[in-house]
Write a protein that holds these residues in place. Structure first.
Motif, mmCIF file in Angstrom:
data_model
loop_
_atom_site.group_PDB
_atom_site.id
_atom_site.type_symbol
_atom_site.label_atom_id
_atom_site.label_comp_id
_atom_site.label_asym_id
_atom_site.label_seq_id
_atom_site.Cartn_x
_atom_site.Cartn_y
_atom_site.Cartn_z
ATOM 1 N N LEU A 196 2.330 78.736 87.948
ATOM 2 C CA LEU A 196 1.115 79.143 88.661
ATOM 3 C C LEU A 196 0.618 78.136 89.691
ATOM 4 N N SER A 197 1.062 76.902 89.600
ATOM 5 C CA SER A 197 0.545 75.835 90.451
ATOM 6 C C SER A 197 0.885 76.049 91.925
ATOM 7 N N THR A 198 -0.070 75.693 92.786
ATOM 8 C CA THR A 198 0.198 75.704 94.225
ATOM 9 C C THR A 198 0.812 74.384 94.684
ATOM 10 N N GLU A 199 0.824 73.373 93.800
ATOM 11 C CA GLU A 199 1.387 72.069 94.141
ATOM 12 C C GLU A 199 2.703 71.801 93.426
ATOM 13 N N ALA A 200 3.276 72.844 92.824
ATOM 14 C CA ALA A 200 4.541 72.695 92.108
ATOM 15 C C ALA A 200 5.358 73.968 92.281
ATOM 16 N N ALA A 201 6.628 73.850 91.958
ATOM 17 C CA ALA A 201 7.507 75.022 91.946
ATOM 18 C C ALA A 201 8.454 74.889 90.766
ATOM 19 N N LEU A 202 8.642 75.987 90.073
ATOM 20 C CA LEU A 202 9.652 76.072 89.029
ATOM 21 C C LEU A 202 10.636 77.120 89.542
ATOM 22 N N LEU A 203 11.789 76.652 89.979
ATOM 23 C CA LEU A 203 12.794 77.514 90.587
ATOM 24 C C LEU A 203 13.933 77.720 89.601
ATOM 25 N N ILE A 204 14.419 78.939 89.511
ATOM 26 C CA ILE A 204 15.534 79.208 88.602
ATOM 27 C C ILE A 204 16.743 79.689 89.385
ATOM 28 N N ALA A 205 17.894 79.356 88.837
ATOM 29 C CA ALA A 205 19.167 79.861 89.352
ATOM 30 C C ALA A 205 19.629 80.926 88.375
ATOM 31 N N GLU A 206 20.013 82.086 88.915
ATOM 32 C CA GLU A 206 20.466 83.164 88.047
ATOM 33 C C GLU A 206 21.615 83.914 88.713
ATOM 34 N N ALA A 225 8.977 72.485 103.668
ATOM 35 C CA ALA A 225 7.991 73.502 104.047
ATOM 36 C C ALA A 225 6.564 72.973 103.880
ATOM 37 N N ARG A 226 6.374 71.959 103.047
ATOM 38 C CA ARG A 226 5.066 71.357 102.819
ATOM 39 C C ARG A 226 4.900 70.052 103.601
ATOM 40 N N ASN A 227 5.857 69.763 104.477
ATOM 41 C CA ASN A 227 5.828 68.548 105.301
ATOM 42 C C ASN A 227 5.737 67.279 104.464
ATOM 43 N N LEU A 228 6.419 67.263 103.326
ATOM 44 C CA LEU A 228 6.436 66.075 102.474
ATOM 45 C C LEU A 228 7.449 65.081 103.024
ATOM 46 N N ASP A 229 7.299 63.828 102.634
ATOM 47 C CA ASP A 229 8.098 62.756 103.219
ATOM 48 C C ASP A 229 9.465 62.570 102.579
ATOM 49 N N TYR A 230 9.578 62.802 101.286
ATOM 50 C CA TYR A 230 10.852 62.584 100.606
ATOM 51 C C TYR A 230 10.846 63.246 99.231
ATOM 52 N N LEU A 231 12.039 63.310 98.649
ATOM 53 C CA LEU A 231 12.225 63.764 97.269
ATOM 54 C C LEU A 231 12.456 62.538 96.404
ATOM 55 N N GLU A 232 11.908 62.555 95.198
ATOM 56 C CA GLU A 232 12.115 61.461 94.251
ATOM 57 C C GLU A 232 12.409 62.067 92.890
ATOM 58 N N LEU A 233 13.215 61.355 92.105
ATOM 59 C CA LEU A 233 13.528 61.808 90.751
ATOM 60 C C LEU A 233 13.890 60.615 89.893
ATOM 61 N N GLY A 234 13.870 60.839 88.599
ATOM 62 C CA GLY A 234 14.338 59.846 87.645
ATOM 63 C C GLY A 234 15.576 60.388 86.961
ATOM 64 N N VAL A 235 16.460 59.490 86.569
ATOM 65 C CA VAL A 235 17.684 59.904 85.891
ATOM 66 C C VAL A 235 18.027 58.849 84.839
ATOM 67 N N ALA A 273 17.191 73.849 97.247
ATOM 68 C CA ALA A 273 15.985 74.675 97.232
ATOM 69 C C ALA A 273 14.735 73.806 97.121
ATOM 70 N N ALA A 274 14.793 72.759 96.297
ATOM 71 C CA ALA A 274 13.668 71.829 96.183
ATOM 72 C C ALA A 274 13.444 71.112 97.508
ATOM 73 N N ASP A 275 14.524 70.755 98.174
ATOM 74 C CA ASP A 275 14.443 70.108 99.486
ATOM 75 C C ASP A 275 13.723 71.027 100.483
ATOM 76 N N GLN A 276 14.105 72.291 100.510
ATOM 77 C CA GLN A 276 13.462 73.264 101.405
ATOM 78 C C GLN A 276 11.981 73.431 101.054
ATOM 79 N N TRP A 277 11.672 73.481 99.766
ATOM 80 C CA TRP A 277 10.286 73.593 99.312
ATOM 81 C C TRP A 277 9.476 72.405 99.825
ATOM 82 N N ALA A 278 10.022 71.204 99.696
ATOM 83 C CA ALA A 278 9.322 69.992 100.136
ATOM 84 C C ALA A 278 9.164 69.956 101.649
#
Length: 155
Positions: A49-59, A117-127, A110-115
């Motif tokens: 439901l969040s406007t500041e997040a996305a939960l994307l699924i592959a099917e 579209a919101r004019n964000l600066d970069y993607l970050e993650l932990g592994v 898809a996450a890259d495209q989402w970011a």
């Protein structure tokens, strides 16, 4: 054909099943720090439901193959840190039987495209350090290590 789309509430049981696989893998990789668990449904509902997040699924053929959870964030307000708005990948999971088919790449794109579209600066993650397959994927897609978390047991 693999389809990437925004999750909806009826997808939650499928997402929960994939989270069980993810948490099982994490427990296998680092059993002193992770355990098998089920993701909290309120978290999934909030991400859907969040406007500041996305939960994307592959099917494919109505079968869930994986998902990614990405959230818009801001760097902390410290004087030595240059302010940025960025997308943090909270979780990325692909079912065991679907690994090696390029689904992780599609979800990250898809996450890259989402970011973007919101004019964000970069993607970050932990592994996890010993999740070599995930690290290989991230590095292949241009992710670079920027910091390291170190831990020492006290027992």
């Amino acid at each position: 054909m693999i389809n990437i789309r925004h999750a909806i509430e009826k997808d939650i049981p499928m997402i929960e099943a994939i989270y069980l696989e993810l948490y099982s893998l994490m427990a296998d990789l680092q059993p002193d720090f992770f355990q098998k668990a089920q993701q909290h449904r309120p978290f999934l509902e909030e991400m859907i439901l969040s406007t500041e997040a996305a939960l994307l699924i592959a099917e494919s053929n109505n079968e869930g193959l994986g998902f990614i959870v990405v959230h818009q964030q801001k760097t902390p307000p410290y004087v030595a840190i240059i302010p940025h708005n960025y997308a943090y990948i909270i979780d990325l999971a692909v079912t065991e039987k679907s690994r090696g088919l390029g689904i992780g790449t599609l979800l990250l794109e898809a996450a890259d495209q989402w970011a973007k579209a919101r004019n964000l600066d970069y993607l970050e993650l932990g592994v996890l350090e010993n999740n070599l397959n995930a690290k290989k994927l991230y590095e292949k897609l241009g992710f670079e290590s920027m910091s390291t978390i170190m831990r020492r047991k006290l027992s």
